[in-house]
Design an enzyme around this catalytic site. Structure first.
Site, PDB file in Angstrom:
ATOM      1  N   THR A 183     -10.989   9.423   7.996  1.00 45.18           N
ATOM      2  CA  THR A 183     -11.674   8.586   8.982  1.00 45.18           C
ATOM      3  C   THR A 183     -10.704   8.125  10.060  1.00 45.18           C
ATOM      4  O   THR A 183      -9.496   8.357   9.995  1.00 45.18           O
ATOM      5  CB  THR A 183     -12.284   7.341   8.305  1.00 45.18           C
ATOM      6  OG1 THR A 183     -11.222   6.488   7.864  1.00 45.18           O
ATOM      7  CG2 THR A 183     -13.162   7.720   7.126  1.00 45.18           C
ATOM      8  N   HIS A 238      -9.696   5.264  10.497  1.00 49.54           N
ATOM      9  CA  HIS A 238      -8.912   4.136  10.001  1.00 49.54           C
ATOM     10  C   HIS A 238      -7.405   4.370  10.159  1.00 49.54           C
ATOM     11  O   HIS A 238      -6.663   3.445  10.461  1.00 49.54           O
ATOM     12  CB  HIS A 238      -9.262   3.860   8.536  1.00 49.54           C
ATOM     13  CG  HIS A 238      -8.685   2.592   7.998  1.00 49.54           C
ATOM     14  ND1 HIS A 238      -9.079   1.352   8.444  1.00 49.54           N
ATOM     15  CD2 HIS A 238      -7.744   2.376   7.056  1.00 49.54           C
ATOM     16  CE1 HIS A 238      -8.407   0.424   7.798  1.00 49.54           C
ATOM     17  NE2 HIS A 238      -7.589   1.018   6.948  1.00 49.54           N
ATOM     18  N   CYS A 244       3.763   2.617   4.816  1.00 46.54           N
ATOM     19  CA  CYS A 244       3.419   4.034   4.809  1.00 46.54           C
ATOM     20  C   CYS A 244       1.916   4.177   5.001  1.00 46.54           C
ATOM     21  O   CYS A 244       1.126   3.708   4.183  1.00 46.54           O
ATOM     22  CB  CYS A 244       3.846   4.677   3.489  1.00 46.54           C
ATOM     23  SG  CYS A 244       3.427   6.419   3.396  1.00 46.54           S
ATOM     24  N   ILE A 282      -0.925   6.994   5.449  1.00 45.92           N
ATOM     25  CA  ILE A 282      -1.215   8.420   5.269  1.00 45.92           C
ATOM     26  C   ILE A 282      -2.608   8.692   5.817  1.00 45.92           C
ATOM     27  O   ILE A 282      -3.572   8.000   5.492  1.00 45.92           O
ATOM     28  CB  ILE A 282      -1.122   8.817   3.784  1.00 45.92           C
ATOM     29  CG1 ILE A 282       0.301   8.554   3.259  1.00 45.92           C
ATOM     30  CG2 ILE A 282      -1.510  10.293   3.601  1.00 45.92           C
ATOM     31  CD1 ILE A 282       0.471   8.774   1.760  1.00 45.92           C
ATOM     32  N   PHE A 334       0.858  -1.188   0.000  1.00 44.31           N
ATOM     33  CA  PHE A 334       0.000   0.000   0.000  1.00 44.31           C
ATOM     34  C   PHE A 334       0.897   1.241   0.000  1.00 44.31           C
ATOM     35  O   PHE A 334       1.882   1.298   0.730  1.00 44.31           O
ATOM     36  CB  PHE A 334      -0.923  -0.020   1.225  1.00 44.31           C
ATOM     37  CG  PHE A 334      -2.123   0.855   1.077  1.00 44.31           C
ATOM     38  CD1 PHE A 334      -3.219   0.429   0.354  1.00 44.31           C
ATOM     39  CD2 PHE A 334      -2.153   2.103   1.656  1.00 44.31           C
ATOM     40  CE1 PHE A 334      -4.346   1.237   0.208  1.00 44.31           C
ATOM     41  CE2 PHE A 334      -3.267   2.926   1.520  1.00 44.31           C
ATOM     42  CZ  PHE A 334      -4.359   2.496   0.795  1.00 44.31           C
ATOM     43  N   GLU A 379      -0.793  -6.167   7.668  1.00 44.32           N
ATOM     44  CA  GLU A 379      -0.274  -7.503   7.370  1.00 44.32           C
ATOM     45  C   GLU A 379       1.223  -7.642   7.671  1.00 44.32           C
ATOM     46  O   GLU A 379       1.748  -8.752   7.685  1.00 44.32           O
ATOM     47  CB  GLU A 379      -0.543  -7.863   5.903  1.00 44.32           C
ATOM     48  CG  GLU A 379      -1.998  -8.043   5.568  1.00 44.32           C
ATOM     49  CD  GLU A 379      -2.792  -6.739   5.445  1.00 44.32           C
ATOM     50  OE1 GLU A 379      -3.982  -6.728   5.827  1.00 44.32           O
ATOM     51  OE2 GLU A 379      -2.222  -5.715   4.983  1.00 44.32           O
ATOM     52  N   ALA A 422      -0.007  -2.306   5.868  1.00 43.85           N
ATOM     53  CA  ALA A 422       0.672  -2.225   7.160  1.00 43.85           C
ATOM     54  C   ALA A 422       0.118  -3.200   8.189  1.00 43.85           C
ATOM     55  O   ALA A 422       0.854  -3.694   9.041  1.00 43.85           O
ATOM     56  CB  ALA A 422       0.617  -0.799   7.697  1.00 43.85           C
ATOM     57  N   ARG A 459      10.465  11.902   3.996  1.00 40.68           N
ATOM     58  CA  ARG A 459      11.063  11.019   5.005  1.00 40.68           C
ATOM     59  C   ARG A 459      11.591   9.701   4.441  1.00 40.68           C
ATOM     60  O   ARG A 459      12.232   8.938   5.157  1.00 40.68           O
ATOM     61  CB  ARG A 459      10.020  10.725   6.090  1.00 40.68           C
ATOM     62  CG  ARG A 459       9.758  11.933   6.972  1.00 40.68           C
ATOM     63  CD  ARG A 459       8.468  11.794   7.770  1.00 40.68           C
ATOM     64  NE  ARG A 459       8.285  12.920   8.690  1.00 40.68           N
ATOM     65  CZ  ARG A 459       7.913  14.139   8.339  1.00 40.68           C
ATOM     66  NH1 ARG A 459       7.675  14.416   7.075  1.00 40.68           N
ATOM     67  NH2 ARG A 459       7.763  15.099   9.242  1.00 40.68           N
TER      68      ARG A 459
END
Length: 154
Positions: free
Chosen positions: A90, A92, A84, A86, A26, A62, A60, A131
């Site tokens: 929501t 989430h 990552c 972002i 992702f 997983e 992330a 970053r």
């Protein structure tokens, strides 16, 4: 018991280490670049290319289960988590950030294997891109340093 303070000595010699990397797909443009930078830094620290294994998972959440599978093999001196997250509109973001971080920590503690957590948690893509290089390079260095430290401690 040794009186020496091992916390002052940074051992970044990766020549004898085996390192595993788990990368979340992702936000692929960011995480694939992080994996490239991390891998390059590991090689610069002396880790042999054949001793670096990279696997890819969907996201992330997983990452921890893949880290656990690698830690269960007992073949790795250290692991690196790359992802990552972002912020969206929501809750989430908080869920994924908190649970992935807790999962990474749990695997590390349960298996006594160092895991460099390079899962970015940022407000926007610009922050992530700013970053990528430093976080990935730092993760490689943390993995090598902690693998050597754990070898001294255990």
């Amino acid at each position: 018991m040794q009186a020496a303070d091992q916390g002052n000595a940074t051992d970044l010699d990766g020549r004898d280490l085996v390192i595993g990397i788990v990368r979340a797909r992702f936000n692929d443009a960011i995480t694939s670049r992080m994996a490239e930078v991390c891998h390059a830094e590991l090689l610069a620290l002396g880790v042999q290319p054949k001793h670096v294994t990279t696997i890819t998972v969907p996201g992330a959440l997983e990452v921890p289960i893949a880290l656990k599978a690698m830690a269960d093999q007992d073949d790795y001196d250290a692991l690196v988590a790359i992802g990552c997250i972002i912020r969206g509109e929501t809750y989430h973001f908080e869920l994924v950030s908190n649970e992935s971080g807790a999962g990474v920590t749990r695997v590390s503690l349960d298996h006594q294997v160092p895991i460099a957590n390079a899962i970015l948690t940022v407000e926007n893509e610009a922050q992530a891109l700013a970053r990528v290089e430093d976080k990935a390079r730092d993760a490689a260095r943390v993995a090598v340093e902690m693998a050597n430290l754990m070898d001294d401690l255990l």
